[in-house]
Scaffold this active site. Structure first.
Site, PDB file in Angstrom:
ATOM      1  N   HIS A  24     -24.918 -18.246  19.593  1.00 34.25           N
ATOM      2  CA  HIS A  24     -24.315 -17.190  18.781  1.00 34.25           C
ATOM      3  C   HIS A  24     -22.904 -16.832  19.238  1.00 34.25           C
ATOM      4  CE1 HIS A  24     -25.953 -14.342  21.923  1.00 34.25           C
ATOM      5  NE2 HIS A  24     -24.810 -13.751  21.672  1.00 34.25           N
ATOM      6  N   ASP A  41     -34.584 -14.893  11.434  1.00 34.80           N
ATOM      7  CA  ASP A  41     -35.775 -15.533  10.907  1.00 34.80           C
ATOM      8  C   ASP A  41     -36.942 -15.224  11.835  1.00 34.80           C
ATOM      9  OD1 ASP A  41     -36.508 -18.969   9.854  1.00 34.80           O
ATOM     10  OD2 ASP A  41     -37.622 -17.098   9.678  1.00 34.80           O
ATOM     11  N   SER A  74     -24.138 -12.314  27.232  1.00 37.72           N
ATOM     12  CA  SER A  74     -24.791 -13.359  26.443  1.00 37.72           C
ATOM     13  C   SER A  74     -24.255 -14.731  26.819  1.00 37.72           C
ATOM     14  CB  SER A  74     -24.554 -13.123  24.951  1.00 37.72           C
ATOM     15  OG  SER A  74     -25.198 -11.961  24.518  1.00 37.72           O
TER      16      SER A  74
END
Length: 372
Positions: free
Chosen positions: A164, A229, A305
């Site tokens: 991401h 999802d 992250s």
């Protein structure tokens, strides 16, 4: 169906051969991993690079949700492990893969409202100061991405990070084409020969030296699924630098079950954005796990992250202790458990299949990727 039985073999291909009797040393298991090889490569249109870089990903699907999800089919797994490669000139390719076993003989606004709660009780993070620490292993393996995330050195020219940080699941982020990786190094002091005289009580100031990225690999499991999802299962990417970084790097390894980790604990260092310019180290216990994810409550903020999650265990074959990256820190997650919201920070586990894929991206030869 034969493909389903093959898939089950794939998921179980890494046979964990922990010693049958208790041993005082936490020992790296021996794994035999599958082989993932490119089958075909297709040129794609150049991406637009129009997505905003997100330093964290929020998903409402927690451990129970993941554990109850159906097992993917063999064709789905092949699709997830196929990947896109982005080059520095903006060109883009898609590679389909084959998988083989060789005989050895929710709602976005609601999620964002909770993302700030990534510190659990007393803040247990440690800022790492001084070149004697920052430039030494293992802290020296942590690097900063120009998109704002963290990465970890895993080879002479390769950096492992979160997908991401490069791609939002639909499009490549702004700055991905001219992506750079930053290495902390001491600032050059002004003056002549006497400039090396410093006040030992003051930490030496550091700065980032940047190296451009030559190409980036992102699995299709992230591009097609995204964290909105089922979860963050494929939130990882590998960057190849334009030149070697000349630092010691950390090897990747297949993630053992949480119960086999030393003290059930993981470690990682990252560039949390609430402490600009600082490398921040932390460790904590694993709270839960699925086949693809580790759930923990390590204190973290956006910017961390992409950090490599590692442990230190005994390598029986080499008769020494060895640190390996077993996961990639993805970010924050809130989960409604029986009507009560609970917070986790999530790391993507390096499974046997992911190990085979990442290792092949690094080495380009599956023969060097048979032992996880």
């Amino acid at each position: 169906m034969a493909a389903l039985s093959t898939l089950i073999l794939l998921l179980c291909a890494a046979k964990n051969v922990m010693p049958s009797s208790p041993h005082w040393k936490p020992t790296w298991p021996s794994y035999r991993v599958p082989v993932i090889l490119p089958q075909s490569t297709l040129n794609l249109d150049k991406p637009q690079f129009d997505a905003e870089a997100r330093l964290e990903v929020v998903s409402p699907c927690g451990p129970a949700c993941h554990k109850s999800s159906p097992l993917p089919t063999y064709e789905e797994v092949k699709n997830y492990l196929s990947y896109e490669t982005l080059y520095a000139n903006g060109s883009l390719t898609e590679t389909e893969v084959g998988i083989y076993i060789l005989s050895s003989g929710g709602d976005g606004s609601r999620g964002r409202s909770r993302t700030k709660r990534q510190i659990y009780g007393y803040d247990s993070r440690f800022s790492i100061f001084g070149k004697d620490f920052l430039l030494n292993y293992p802290f020296s393996t942590s690097v900063k991405l120009s998109t704002g995330c963290t990465g970890t050195l895993v080879a002479e020219k390769h950096v492992l990070t979160a997908a991401h940080c490069i791609h939002d699941g639909k499009s490549y982020v702004k700055g991905a084409q001219k992506l750079r990786v930053g290495f902390l190094k001491p600032k050059q002091k002004d003056g002549g020969k006497g400039s090396n005289i410093t006040n030992s009580a003051m930490p030496e100031k550091m700065k980032f030296q940047w190296i451009r990225v030559k190409r980036t690999h992102v699995p299709k499991g992230w591009i097609k699924g995204n964290a909105n999802d089922i979860g963050m299962d494929y939130d990882y990417a590998l960057l190849e630098l334009k030149k070697p970084h000349k630092r010691k790097f950390m090897k990747i390894g297949v993630s053992p079950p949480a119960r086999h980790l030393p003290g059930g604990r993981i470690h990682f260092s990252g560039y949390d954005n609430d402490r600009p310019g600082n490398l921040v180290y932390r460790f904590c216990d694993v709270k839960d796990e699925t086949y693809d994810l580790l759930y923990q409550q390590c204190d973290a903020q956006p910017g961390a992250s992409g950090s490599g999650v590692y442990v230190r265990m005994w390598k029986r074959q080499n008769h020494k202790w060895e640190r390996k990256i077993i996961g990639i820190f993805s970010g924050h997650q809130w989960v409604d458990m029986n009507g009560t919201p609970q917070d986790f920070n999530v790391a993507v586990r390096i499974t046997p299949l992911k190990y085979a894929q990442i290792c092949y991206w690094i080495k380009g030869n599956y023969l060097d990727c048979r032992e996880g």
